[in-house]
Design an enzyme around this catalytic site. Structure first.
Site, mmCIF file in Angstrom:
data_model
loop_
_atom_site.group_PDB
_atom_site.id
_atom_site.type_symbol
_atom_site.label_atom_id
_atom_site.label_comp_id
_atom_site.label_asym_id
_atom_site.label_seq_id
_atom_site.Cartn_x
_atom_site.Cartn_y
_atom_site.Cartn_z
ATOM 1 N N CYS A 1 33.353 -42.586 -15.823
ATOM 2 C CA CYS A 1 34.662 -42.340 -15.198
ATOM 3 C C CYS A 1 35.297 -43.621 -14.642
ATOM 4 C CB CYS A 1 34.519 -41.240 -14.153
ATOM 5 S SG CYS A 1 36.061 -40.382 -13.845
ATOM 6 N N HIS B 1 30.537 -36.410 -15.302
ATOM 7 C CA HIS B 1 29.636 -36.422 -14.152
ATOM 8 C C HIS B 1 28.665 -35.268 -14.328
ATOM 9 C CE1 HIS B 1 32.444 -39.131 -12.173
ATOM 10 N NE2 HIS B 1 33.424 -38.298 -12.440
HETATM 11 N N1 GLN Z 1 40.017 -42.935 -10.124
HETATM 12 C C1 GLN Z 1 39.859 -42.635 -11.522
HETATM 13 C C2 GLN Z 1 40.801 -41.561 -12.025
HETATM 14 O O1 GLN Z 1 41.223 -40.692 -11.266
HETATM 15 C C3 GLN Z 1 38.428 -42.266 -11.802
HETATM 16 C C4 GLN Z 1 38.029 -40.968 -11.163
HETATM 17 C C5 GLN Z 1 36.540 -40.718 -11.246
HETATM 18 O O2 GLN Z 1 35.758 -41.647 -11.317
HETATM 19 N N2 GLN Z 1 36.138 -39.466 -11.177
HETATM 20 O O3 GLN Z 1 41.107 -41.548 -13.186
#
Ligand code: GLN
Length: 239
Positions: free
Chosen positions: A91, A189
């Site tokens: 992510c 995740h």
């Molecule tokens: N901040 C990034 C987004 O919203 C990654 C989010 C995350 O790592 N879950 O795309």
């Protein structure tokens, strides 16, 4: 020889429990009869260059921008890639390894280790993901949980990690993630390696650690989440 697993910045990129990926790998290394050193590198710590396998997790936009700046300083991950050591990036971590991403209201430079750009998606992508991996990880399906506002665009000749049936993944191309040289990127995740033991075993095999005897309970969560996701897909198709 001791296997060195390096978990990068779980203090800022740990919102979604992705440090669990490092703990699972360490456990599997020990199951393989090897000693394992698991280092959690804080945002102000020096990034060790002698690791065997590196992990980056997800987080909010601010911490993500901070992690990118930190990793641009001295380019430790460029040297890791030159040594062909695997990096699993999830992510925010995945976006950071690309050419650019959006955070703090602007487009920021990434590390340029992946031929991808991340832009703002039309709507936030949150929920379960079900997909089929292209890599030979010994699983016909993969599951995970996604929560991101960014949409990632791969260069046309890139190999995604999998084809998405449920959820958004990269957010526009029907795929999730990337496999690019020694780097595996994904939006999943869960943590991804708890949900998908085949991916953990495949990553370890890439550094010469072969775990032949994985206890059956390691697969329980995978089986349970696949059943739940497939069940939801089936119900939706019938509706
Ligand atoms: N901040 C990034 C987004 O919203 C990654 C989010 C995350 O790592 N879950 O795309």
């Amino acid at each position: 020889m001791t296997v060195k697993i390096v978990s990068l910045f779980p203090d800022v990129l740990g919102t979604y429990g992705d440090h669990g990926n490092a703990r699972i790998l360490a456990h599997l290394v020990r199951l393989a009869g090897r000693t394992c050193e698991l280092t959690a590198v804080g945002i102000n710590d020096v990034v060790p260059l002698d690791g065997d396998l590196y992990l980056l997790g997800g987080g909010e936009d601010g911490p993500q921008a901070l992690a990118a700046r930190r990793l641009a300083d001295g380019s430790p991950l460029h040297r890791v890639v030159e040594r062909n050591r695997p990096i699993l990036a999830v992510c925010a971590g995945y976006q950071v390894l690309g050419r650019s991403f959006v955070a703090e209201g602007t487009t920021l430079p990434g590390l340029g280790l992946l031929p991808i750009d991340s832009v703002r998606g039309r709507a936030r992508m949150v929920g379960e993901v079900l997909m089929t991996p292209f890599a030979p990880i010994g699983q016909s399906l993969m599951t995970g949980f996604e929560n991101h506002g960014g949409q990632t665009i791969l260069d046309s000749d890139c190999q995604p990690l999998g084809r998405v049936y449920r959820g958004a993944g990269n957010g526009g191309d029907g795929h999730d993630g990337i496999v690019h040289g020694s780097i595996v990127g994904s939006y999943l995740h869960g943590p991804i390696l708890a949900r998908n033991p085949g991916l953990a075993l495949w990553l370890l095999s890439r550094i010469g650690v072969d775990v032949s005897d994985v206890p059956a309970h390691h697969w329980r969560l995978y089986e349970e989440r696949v059943r739940a996701s497939e069940g939801a897909l089936w119900t939706r198709r019938r509706a």
